[in-house]
Design an enzyme around this catalytic site. Structure first.
Site, PDB file in Angstrom:
ATOM      1  N   CYS A   2       0.822  -1.206   0.000  1.00 15.48           N
ATOM      2  CA  CYS A   2       0.000   0.000   0.000  1.00 15.48           C
ATOM      3  C   CYS A   2       0.860   1.261   0.000  1.00 15.48           C
ATOM      4  O   CYS A   2       1.966   1.264   0.520  1.00 15.48           O
ATOM      5  CB  CYS A   2      -0.858   0.028   1.240  1.00 15.48           C
ATOM      6  SG  CYS A   2      -1.742  -1.493   1.527  1.00 15.48           S
ATOM      7  N   ARG A  27       5.513   0.054  -6.241  1.00 17.97           N
ATOM      8  CA  ARG A  27       5.392  -0.860  -5.114  1.00 17.97           C
ATOM      9  C   ARG A  27       4.260  -1.872  -5.306  1.00 17.97           C
ATOM     10  O   ARG A  27       4.147  -2.822  -4.547  1.00 17.97           O
ATOM     11  CB  ARG A  27       5.159  -0.075  -3.818  1.00 17.97           C
ATOM     12  CG  ARG A  27       6.305   0.880  -3.500  1.00 17.97           C
ATOM     13  CD  ARG A  27       6.008   1.691  -2.268  1.00 17.97           C
ATOM     14  NE  ARG A  27       5.763   0.842  -1.122  1.00 17.97           N
ATOM     15  CZ  ARG A  27       6.710   0.279  -0.382  1.00 17.97           C
ATOM     16  NH1 ARG A  27       7.963   0.488  -0.667  1.00 17.97           N
ATOM     17  NH2 ARG A  27       6.397  -0.476   0.641  1.00 17.97           N
ATOM     18  N   TRP A  74      -3.097  -2.622  -1.453  1.00 20.76           N
ATOM     19  CA  TRP A  74      -2.755  -3.991  -1.836  1.00 20.76           C
ATOM     20  C   TRP A  74      -3.578  -4.876  -0.918  1.00 20.76           C
ATOM     21  O   TRP A  74      -3.321  -4.948   0.286  1.00 20.76           O
ATOM     22  CB  TRP A  74      -1.254  -4.219  -1.661  1.00 20.76           C
ATOM     23  CG  TRP A  74      -0.707  -5.251  -2.586  1.00 20.76           C
ATOM     24  CD1 TRP A  74      -1.184  -5.587  -3.812  1.00 20.76           C
ATOM     25  CD2 TRP A  74       0.411  -6.098  -2.354  1.00 20.76           C
ATOM     26  NE1 TRP A  74      -0.410  -6.586  -4.363  1.00 20.76           N
ATOM     27  CE2 TRP A  74       0.569  -6.921  -3.491  1.00 20.76           C
ATOM     28  CE3 TRP A  74       1.308  -6.245  -1.294  1.00 20.76           C
ATOM     29  CZ2 TRP A  74       1.571  -7.874  -3.605  1.00 20.76           C
ATOM     30  CZ3 TRP A  74       2.313  -7.196  -1.430  1.00 20.76           C
ATOM     31  CH2 TRP A  74       2.441  -7.988  -2.565  1.00 20.76           C
ATOM     32  N   ASN A 100      -2.430   1.610   6.181  1.00 26.10           N
ATOM     33  CA  ASN A 100      -1.543   0.541   5.697  1.00 26.10           C
ATOM     34  C   ASN A 100      -1.297  -0.392   6.865  1.00 26.10           C
ATOM     35  O   ASN A 100      -1.142   0.070   7.993  1.00 26.10           O
ATOM     36  CB  ASN A 100      -0.175   1.098   5.290  1.00 26.10           C
ATOM     37  CG  ASN A 100      -0.215   1.778   3.956  1.00 26.10           C
ATOM     38  OD1 ASN A 100      -1.259   1.816   3.311  1.00 26.10           O
ATOM     39  ND2 ASN A 100       0.911   2.325   3.546  1.00 26.10           N
ATOM     40  N   GLY A 101      -1.214  -1.679   6.601  1.00 24.83           N
ATOM     41  CA  GLY A 101      -0.915  -2.620   7.671  1.00 24.83           C
ATOM     42  C   GLY A 101      -2.079  -3.547   7.932  1.00 24.83           C
ATOM     43  O   GLY A 101      -2.987  -3.664   7.099  1.00 24.83           O
ATOM     44  N   GLU A 482      21.383 -21.992   0.492  1.00 26.43           N
ATOM     45  CA  GLU A 482      20.988 -20.631   0.123  1.00 26.43           C
ATOM     46  C   GLU A 482      22.191 -19.683   0.217  1.00 26.43           C
ATOM     47  O   GLU A 482      22.364 -18.800  -0.628  1.00 26.43           O
ATOM     48  CB  GLU A 482      19.832 -20.178   1.031  1.00 26.43           C
ATOM     49  CG  GLU A 482      19.435 -18.709   0.944  1.00 26.43           C
ATOM     50  CD  GLU A 482      18.998 -18.236  -0.436  1.00 26.43           C
ATOM     51  OE1 GLU A 482      18.875 -19.062  -1.362  1.00 26.43           O
ATOM     52  OE2 GLU A 482      18.804 -17.017  -0.595  1.00 26.43           O
ATOM     53  N   LYS A 486      23.432 -17.499  -2.969  1.00 28.00           N
ATOM     54  CA  LYS A 486      23.513 -16.037  -2.924  1.00 28.00           C
ATOM     55  C   LYS A 486      24.902 -15.580  -3.340  1.00 28.00           C
ATOM     56  O   LYS A 486      25.071 -14.651  -4.117  1.00 28.00           O
ATOM     57  CB  LYS A 486      23.195 -15.598  -1.501  1.00 28.00           C
ATOM     58  CG  LYS A 486      22.412 -14.388  -1.279  1.00 28.00           C
ATOM     59  CD  LYS A 486      20.939 -14.394  -1.485  1.00 28.00           C
ATOM     60  CE  LYS A 486      20.412 -15.026  -2.710  1.00 28.00           C
ATOM     61  NZ  LYS A 486      19.000 -15.311  -2.700  1.00 28.00           N
ATOM     62  N   GLU A 489      25.575 -16.108  -7.169  1.00 27.79           N
ATOM     63  CA  GLU A 489      24.818 -15.314  -8.134  1.00 27.79           C
ATOM     64  C   GLU A 489      25.207 -13.844  -8.150  1.00 27.79           C
ATOM     65  O   GLU A 489      25.102 -13.198  -9.189  1.00 27.79           O
ATOM     66  CB  GLU A 489      23.300 -15.504  -7.978  1.00 27.79           C
ATOM     67  CG  GLU A 489      22.692 -14.845  -6.780  1.00 27.79           C
ATOM     68  CD  GLU A 489      21.185 -15.059  -6.708  1.00 27.79           C
ATOM     69  OE1 GLU A 489      20.518 -14.954  -7.734  1.00 27.79           O
ATOM     70  OE2 GLU A 489      20.687 -15.326  -5.603  1.00 27.79           O
ATOM     71  N   HIS A 505      31.732 -37.400   2.051  1.00 28.52           N
ATOM     72  CA  HIS A 505      31.448 -38.311   0.938  1.00 28.52           C
ATOM     73  C   HIS A 505      31.866 -37.721  -0.404  1.00 28.52           C
ATOM     74  O   HIS A 505      31.317 -38.095  -1.434  1.00 28.52           O
ATOM     75  CB  HIS A 505      29.958 -38.681   0.937  1.00 28.52           C
ATOM     76  CG  HIS A 505      29.544 -39.367   2.210  1.00 28.52           C
ATOM     77  ND1 HIS A 505      29.913 -40.650   2.538  1.00 28.52           N
ATOM     78  CD2 HIS A 505      28.848 -38.906   3.284  1.00 28.52           C
ATOM     79  CE1 HIS A 505      29.439 -40.967   3.738  1.00 28.52           C
ATOM     80  NE2 HIS A 505      28.792 -39.917   4.207  1.00 28.52           N
ATOM     81  N   LYS A 604      14.905 -10.949 -12.890  1.00 27.70           N
ATOM     82  CA  LYS A 604      14.147 -11.058 -11.639  1.00 27.70           C
ATOM     83  C   LYS A 604      13.090 -12.140 -11.730  1.00 27.70           C
ATOM     84  O   LYS A 604      12.848 -12.877 -10.788  1.00 27.70           O
ATOM     85  CB  LYS A 604      13.509  -9.711 -11.290  1.00 27.70           C
ATOM     86  CG  LYS A 604      12.737  -9.709  -9.976  1.00 27.70           C
ATOM     87  CD  LYS A 604      13.655  -9.940  -8.792  1.00 27.70           C
ATOM     88  CE  LYS A 604      12.912 -10.154  -7.480  1.00 27.70           C
ATOM     89  NZ  LYS A 604      13.756 -10.879  -6.505  1.00 27.70           N
TER      90      LYS A 604
HETATM   91  C1  F6R Z   1      17.883 -16.288  -6.174  1.00 27.36           C
HETATM   92  C2  F6R Z   1      16.644 -16.023  -6.886  1.00 27.36           C
HETATM   93  C3  F6R Z   1      16.069 -17.080  -7.730  1.00 27.36           C
HETATM   94  C4  F6R Z   1      14.562 -17.181  -7.492  1.00 27.36           C
HETATM   95  C5  F6R Z   1      13.924 -18.174  -8.452  1.00 27.36           C
HETATM   96  C6  F6R Z   1      12.450 -18.348  -8.190  1.00 27.36           C
HETATM   97  O1  F6R Z   1      18.268 -15.204  -5.407  1.00 27.36           O
HETATM   98  O2  F6R Z   1      16.108 -14.977  -6.761  1.00 27.36           O
HETATM   99  O3  F6R Z   1      16.689 -18.306  -7.495  1.00 27.36           O
HETATM  100  O4  F6R Z   1      14.359 -17.570  -6.164  1.00 27.36           O
HETATM  101  O5  F6R Z   1      14.114 -17.746  -9.767  1.00 27.36           O
HETATM  102  O6  F6R Z   1      11.762 -17.159  -8.338  1.00 27.36           O
HETATM  103  P1  F6R Z   1      10.293 -16.988  -7.792  1.00 27.36           P
HETATM  104  O7  F6R Z   1      10.352 -17.064  -6.312  1.00 27.36           O
HETATM  105  O8  F6R Z   1       9.845 -15.659  -8.301  1.00 27.36           O
HETATM  106  O9  F6R Z   1       9.476 -18.121  -8.369  1.00 27.36           O
END
Ligand code: F6R
Length: 609
Positions: A2, A27, A74, A100-101, A482, A486, A489, A505, A604
């Protein structure tokens, strides 16, 4: 999420509100509305869908007036339609609010208000605020500030609330969790949920703190706490450009989003945990006894949230769970039946592999549930049920706050299933619920400046390593995976994540003096075993970077570097621990001069196969 804009001064309020809301469009939202005061009349206009629907109507039939409040919503409670859009007004139309909230105790408040004759028009939790403040207004002889203050003392939840009344040329606002920033002009005042909305008008801003209340008038403002005591807040000169403003003053979206995690988590958990009963309310239409097995399907970081989910659900609810990478699931001809609950996890709700896997599960007859961030995304239109994580827009390509919110959602789901299936006592349920509630605070502690500085120093020291290994066990084995994802990437350093016990192993062959090995060794049932794995690394000359719980000085002797993290209940610890690994990756990549928000070769939202 929101957006809020407020204005009092001598300009056209309509114009300020529409331009401010347009600057918050990035947003995400699903409806928009404004309330504008003209003389002793407040006019409300609101429309579902894009801001253009509202601005089109306002351009055809403009509202005059120099005081107004505007909102982009939202949806959380109630559909995204015209009626549920904000602002909400009282029956006589004199008092108008935007919010908001989430108001956690809105049902109790609403029942009381209805019993006292208030008529509700919307299905939102927010509308209770309008009626509650109206009731107080009469009790405090028409003092708007005092009415808002007294009403808020009965409210539990998160709010950025903005109120105006036809008989008062002022705007009263308050915040807890949801952000609010004030813009200070000459003979005019502005208010918004986020800086970009105000940049064209003023650079002098006041960031309101949690628990602040403020009264805005044409010639200034006064801030108090919720008890009514005056509070001093400094006016800051903001020299951000539009892009920096969207990043909230941080260098990158990714860093901003790492720091947003306490708020994102609050929004994930809020309204869903009931301390008194140890129950979780997920507001989903799913019968917990209607399936015998669970299939979790996702990609990348979301997949790792699924691995944590597997651990939590099997431990707490004793239901068999399997977790698949979506791109494999969709082609492996999986065994699906009506006994299966298929859970897809996705920030964007658009990832094509996950979407197709969802369709595959549906074809097999599974009931489907999504853990999703993006409202109205493709998956949400095809799922039987959606549990939104409410993490807010995630713009940095590397997922951070969506991950911790996804894990938070998996924890709630596991608790909900466990309580419904009787595999968790009320006492144990309450203990975990308290542990979950503590998460936003613990993540905030994980982001304390001294810890961040330490992580930065370690990141820079090892930034020129060719490879990295990440290890963890149990519920933190996915944390190691993870951490490795991170790092690779955003820094392009080759990194592997492994369950610590699996190292001997094969991966142990990699270990030499040039290999930093990050080990998640926070308090857990398996800590001793993890430390044995650490010894194995040390014996081969590896450089050990240990994540230890605060106060664990004993195990510090096994490390080349120690990164202390706040103590947390083992079951919730992946959320707290991963923050240190996000920062380690971030500072490594930043030190190497990488474009952290747009790592090479990545998008993204992955909507191609
Ligand atoms: C890693 C990353 C990707 C997403 C993946 C799934 O930092 O961002 O590995 O996690 O592409 O994306 P969503 O969650 O949008 O399905």
């Amino acid at each position: 999420m929101c957006g809020i804009v407020g204005y009092i001064g001598s300009r056209s309020a309509q114009q300020v509100l529409l331009s401010g809301l347009a600057r918050l469009e990035y947003r995400g939202y699903d409806s928009a509305g404004v309330a504008i005061m003209d003389g002793e009349q407040i006019q409300v206009r609101k429309k579902a869908g894009k801001l253009a629907n509202l601005s089109g109507e306002l351009l055809a039939l403009p509202l005059s007036g120099t005081l107004g409040i505007g909102h982009t919503r939202w949806a959380t409670h109630g559909l995204p339609n015209d009626t549920n859009a904000h602002p909400h007004a009282t029956e006589d139309g004199r008092l108008v609010i935007i919010h908001n909230g989430i108001i956690e105790n809105y049902l109790t408040l609403k029942e009381g208000l209805m019993a006292r004759g208030h008529v509700f028009l919307s299905q939102t939790d927010s509308e209770v605020l309008a009626h509650l403040i109206e009731e107080k207004y009469d009790l405090v002889n028409g003092n708007l500030y005092e009415a808002v203050r007294q009403a808020l003392s009965e409210v539990r939840g998160a709010y950025g609330i903005v109120v105006t009344h036809a008989l008062h040329r002022e705007i009263v606002a308050a915040r807890t969790v949801s952000p609010l920033v004030m813009g200070v002009g000459e003979g005019e005042m502005f208010l918004a949920s986020d800086v970009p909305a105000l940049l064209p008008y003023t650079r002098r801003m006041v960031f309101l703190h949690d628990g602040d209340m403020v009264v805005l008038s044409d010639d200034g403002f006064r801030v108090t706490d919720l008890a009514g005591n005056a509070v001093a807040r400094t006016v800051e000169q903001i020299d951000w450009d539009a892009e920096a403003a969207e990043k909230g003053g941080y260098d990158t979206y990714m860093l901003k989003e790492i720091y947003e995690q306490p708020v994102a988590l609050t929004n994930t958990l809020i309204g869903r945990l009931h301390d008194e009963t140890g129950e979780v309310n997920l507001d989903i239409d799913l019968d917990p006894s209607s399936f015998k097995r669970i299939s979790i399907i996702a990609c990348g970081t979301a997949y790792y949230a699924g691995l944590v989910g597997e651990y939590l659900i099997e431990q707490l609810a004793r239901i068999p769970v399997e977790v698949d990478v979506a791109s494999e699931y969709r082609y492996r001809d999986p065994l699906v039946s009506k006994d299966t609950l298929a859970i897809v996890i996705s920030q964007s709700g658009e990832t094509i592999d996950t979407l197709e896997a969802l369709r595959e599960a549906k074809r097999g007859g599974a009931r489907t549930l999504g853990i999703i961030n993006a409202k109205g995304s493709s998956m949400t239109r095809e799922l039987d049920d959606t549990l939104y994580i409410h993490a807010g827009p995630e713009i940095g390509v590397a997922s951070t706050k969506a991950y911790t919110s996804m894990v938070g959602a998996m924890l709630m789901l596991a608790l909900w299933l466990a309580r419904a299936r009787g595999t968790l006592t009320q006492e144990a349920g309450k203990e975990l619920l308290h542990a979950a509630r503590a998460l936003p605070r613990l993540v905030e502690e994980a982001l304390e400046p001294a810890r961040v500085e330490r992580i930065k120093a370690v990141a820079e020291k090892y930034a020129h390593s060719r490879d990295y290994l990440f290890l963890g066990r149990g519920v933190n084995a996915p944390t190691a995976l993870e951490g490795a994802l991170k790092l690779k990437e955003i820094s392009y350093i080759h990194a592997e994540g492994y369950a610590a016990g699996e190292m001997k192993h094969g991966p142990i062959a990699l270990i030499d003096a040039a290999l930093p090995v990050v080990v998640v060794a926070t308090e857990s049932r398996l800590l001793e075993k993890t430390i044995s794995n650490v010894q194995e690394v040390r014996a081969r000359g590896g450089q050990v970077i240990l994540l230890l719980s605060d106060g664990d000085t004993e195990n510090a002797q096994h490390a080349d570097e120690v990164l202390y993290v706040p103590r947390s209940h083992e079951m919730v610890s992946p959320v707290v621990n991963v923050v240190a690994l996000q920062l380690l990756s971030y500072f490594t990549a930043a030190h190497l001069g990488r474009d952290v928000d747009k790592p090479r070769n990545l998008a993204k939202s992955v909507t191609v196969e």
